[in-house]
Design a protein around this motif. Structure first.
Motif, PDB file in Angstrom:
ATOM      1  N   ARG A 177       2.438   1.823  -3.759  1.00 64.25           N
ATOM      2  CA  ARG A 177       1.338   2.336  -4.464  1.00 64.25           C
ATOM      3  C   ARG A 177       0.962   3.734  -4.128  1.00 64.25           C
ATOM      4  NH1 ARG A 177      -2.350   0.106  -7.979  1.00 64.25           N
ATOM      5  NH2 ARG A 177      -1.923  -2.069  -7.464  1.00 64.25           N
ATOM      6  N   MET A 178       1.187   4.125  -2.909  1.00 72.47           N
ATOM      7  CA  MET A 178       0.554   5.568  -2.713  1.00 72.47           C
ATOM      8  C   MET A 178       1.752   6.313  -2.997  1.00 72.47           C
ATOM      9  SD  MET A 178       0.207   6.587   1.450  1.00 72.47           S
ATOM     10  CE  MET A 178       0.197   8.493   1.993  1.00 72.47           C
ATOM     11  N   ASN A 222       3.434  -2.888  -6.893  1.00 75.00           N
ATOM     12  CA  ASN A 222       2.556  -1.727  -6.791  1.00 75.00           C
ATOM     13  C   ASN A 222       3.274  -0.533  -6.820  1.00 75.00           C
ATOM     14  OD1 ASN A 222      -0.063  -2.372  -5.117  1.00 75.00           O
ATOM     15  ND2 ASN A 222       1.444  -3.956  -4.320  1.00 75.00           N
ATOM     16  N   GLY A 269       4.520   0.634  -9.662  1.00 77.98           N
ATOM     17  CA  GLY A 269       4.227   1.012 -11.193  1.00 77.98           C
ATOM     18  C   GLY A 269       5.721   1.493 -11.726  1.00 77.98           C
ATOM     19  N   ALA A 290       3.775   5.938  -5.559  1.00 74.26           N
ATOM     20  CA  ALA A 290       3.642   6.052  -7.086  1.00 74.26           C
ATOM     21  C   ALA A 290       2.404   7.004  -7.517  1.00 74.26           C
ATOM     22  CB  ALA A 290       3.536   4.797  -7.521  1.00 74.26           C
ATOM     23  N   GLU A 291       1.197   6.679  -6.904  1.00 78.20           N
ATOM     24  CA  GLU A 291      -0.109   7.286  -7.453  1.00 78.20           C
ATOM     25  C   GLU A 291       0.114   8.869  -6.898  1.00 78.20           C
ATOM     26  OE1 GLU A 291      -3.323   5.008  -6.012  1.00 78.20           O
ATOM     27  OE2 GLU A 291      -3.043   3.526  -7.483  1.00 78.20           O
ATOM     28  N   GLU A 292       0.726   9.096  -5.774  1.00 84.40           N
ATOM     29  CA  GLU A 292       0.664  10.531  -5.401  1.00 84.40           C
ATOM     30  C   GLU A 292       1.959  11.222  -5.686  1.00 84.40           C
ATOM     31  OE1 GLU A 292      -0.804  10.744  -1.128  1.00 84.40           O
ATOM     32  OE2 GLU A 292      -2.098   9.252  -1.703  1.00 84.40           O
ATOM     33  N   ASP A 293       2.733  10.688  -6.444  1.00 82.21           N
ATOM     34  CA  ASP A 293       3.828  11.106  -6.874  1.00 82.21           C
ATOM     35  C   ASP A 293       4.875  11.656  -5.899  1.00 82.21           C
ATOM     36  OD1 ASP A 293       5.806  12.080  -8.769  1.00 82.21           O
ATOM     37  OD2 ASP A 293       4.897  14.123  -9.080  1.00 82.21           O
ATOM     38  N   ARG A 333       0.871  -1.214   0.087  1.00 80.65           N
ATOM     39  CA  ARG A 333      -0.056  -0.076  -0.019  1.00 80.65           C
ATOM     40  C   ARG A 333       0.694   1.375  -0.074  1.00 80.65           C
ATOM     41  NH1 ARG A 333      -3.146  -2.564   3.989  1.00 80.65           N
ATOM     42  NH2 ARG A 333      -2.649  -1.309   5.705  1.00 80.65           N
TER      43      ARG A 333
END
Length: 370
Positions: free
Chosen positions: A84-85, A132, A134, A87-90, A81
């Protein structure tokens, strides 16, 4: 050296050090030379729970690239998690996983240098992180093992390759050695031979740029990780730039130049922390490292650690003899040292290396920087 999608030149990484590698110190080192400059260790649970101090610790400076976070955790799901956080939130460009921390509060809960002994748990954590993250490269830093009877680094290296880790770094000591004794550079050579598919970075006993060149020559590693060697010596990154470009020029600052670097470092800490008194209090631990070898008396050192404003600090720096030459023979250990009598581990930790159970409550504090 290439880590994932980005080139690293010179092939140098600043090791994450708790209480040291904050944004101010990273900025100071970047002003001297190139490489990858990693944040203090961040716990995965603190990140996913959005702990405010943790988010302050992962604030990067303008132009800081690649933005590199070192992530610590013991639970594959939480690590996943967190990755992923990020990566997704840069939040960063690169994730480094900590499997090398030897401090008792970490190993006695099954984390850090203790964790690779549980090979299936290690594999699950790496799979979750890589899966996760990316496009972000995931790397890992580890030690040789728990002690000489429980070495884990070669198998951990192969697991890392199989799970898609972009590079591995080896601090060539066991957790039992802590920061004592001599780093086993032969272990770095053996790891490079075992995992030729990915970059291997060596860590341990790099006190000068020439040590870094010697490590690469003797082990075949692709790059170096610098930790305690830059304490009080941020210009080491300038020397590393020169060394990897083939220059023999090395920095030997007089005391006046060292004082100017101390003032710059203190200013950066005050800016990052947002308070002159707190920034200068944080700087106190650096004074002895900067002045190591110089004939600056105890009174001067006390004066530099008792100021409350930058103006006072600058005045105390001005009292040092600016022409005092660089002392000979001062490249060597700084910071923590000494071997542990034993490594603290969870009850029964060594019974079954195949066991998959995630360490229990408390293995990840909800705070970072440990």
């Amino acid at each position: 050296m290439k880590i994932g999608t980005f080139e690293v030149w010179p092939p140098v990484v600043l090791a994450p050090m708790a209480g040291i590698t904050n944004r101010g110190f990273r900025t100071l080192c970047r002003e001297q030379g190139g490489g990858v400059f990693v944040s203090e260790m961040i716990t995965s649970r603190a990140l996913v729970e959005r702990n405010p101090p943790t988010f302050q610790m992962i604030a990067f400076g303008d132009g800081e690239t690649p933005r590199s976070i070192q992530l610590y955790g013991v639970d594959p799901a939480v690590i996943g998690r967190a990755a992923r956080m990020i990566a997704e939130e840069d939040l960063a460009d690169h994730i480094d996983l900590n499997f090398g921390c030897p401090v008792p509060k970490v190993t006695r809960r099954g984390g850090g240098a203790a964790l690779p002994y549980k090979r299936n748990l290690l594999r699950a954590i790496l799979a979750e992180a890589v899966g996760n993250a990316g496009s972000l490269p995931v790397t890992m830093k580890m030690r040789k093992g728990i002690d000489d009877d429980h070495l884990t680094y070669l198998e951990a290296g192969r697991i890392a390759v199989e799970e898609g880790v972009a590079a591995v770094a080896l601090h060539a000591r066991t957790a039992k050695q802590h920061y004592g004794g001599t780093a086993d550079w032969n272990a770095i050579r053996r790891l490079k031979q075992a995992v030729p598919e990915i970059p291997v970075l060596g860590n341990g006993d790099i006190w000068s740029a020439d040590d870094a060149l010697r490590m690469v020559a003797e082990t075949g590693c692709d790059g170096v990780v610098v930790g305690r060697g830059c304490l009080g010596r941020p210009w080491l990154f300038r020397d590393l730039d020169r060394a990897f470009e083939g220059s023999a020029e090395r920095t030997r600052p007089v005391l006046g130049e060292v004082g100017a670097m101390m003032l710059r470092h203190a200013e950066l800490l005050c800016e990052v922390i947002g308070s002159e008194s707190h920034g200068l209090a944080d700087f106190r631990k650096h004074v002895g490292w900067y002045l190591k070898g110089f004939p600056a008396g105890a009174e001067s050192r006390r004066a530099l650690t008792s100021v409350a404003t930058l103006a006072e600090f600058a005045a105390r720096i001005a009292e040092l003899d600016p022409h005092q030459p660089w002392p000979d023979g001062v490249d060597g250990p700084r910071g923590k040292s000494g071997e542990r009598a034993k490594v603290l581990l969870p009850h029964g930790w060594l019974d079954d290396p195949e066991e998959m159970a995630v360490p229990g409550a408390g293995a990840e504090d909800p705070t970072s920087g440990g």
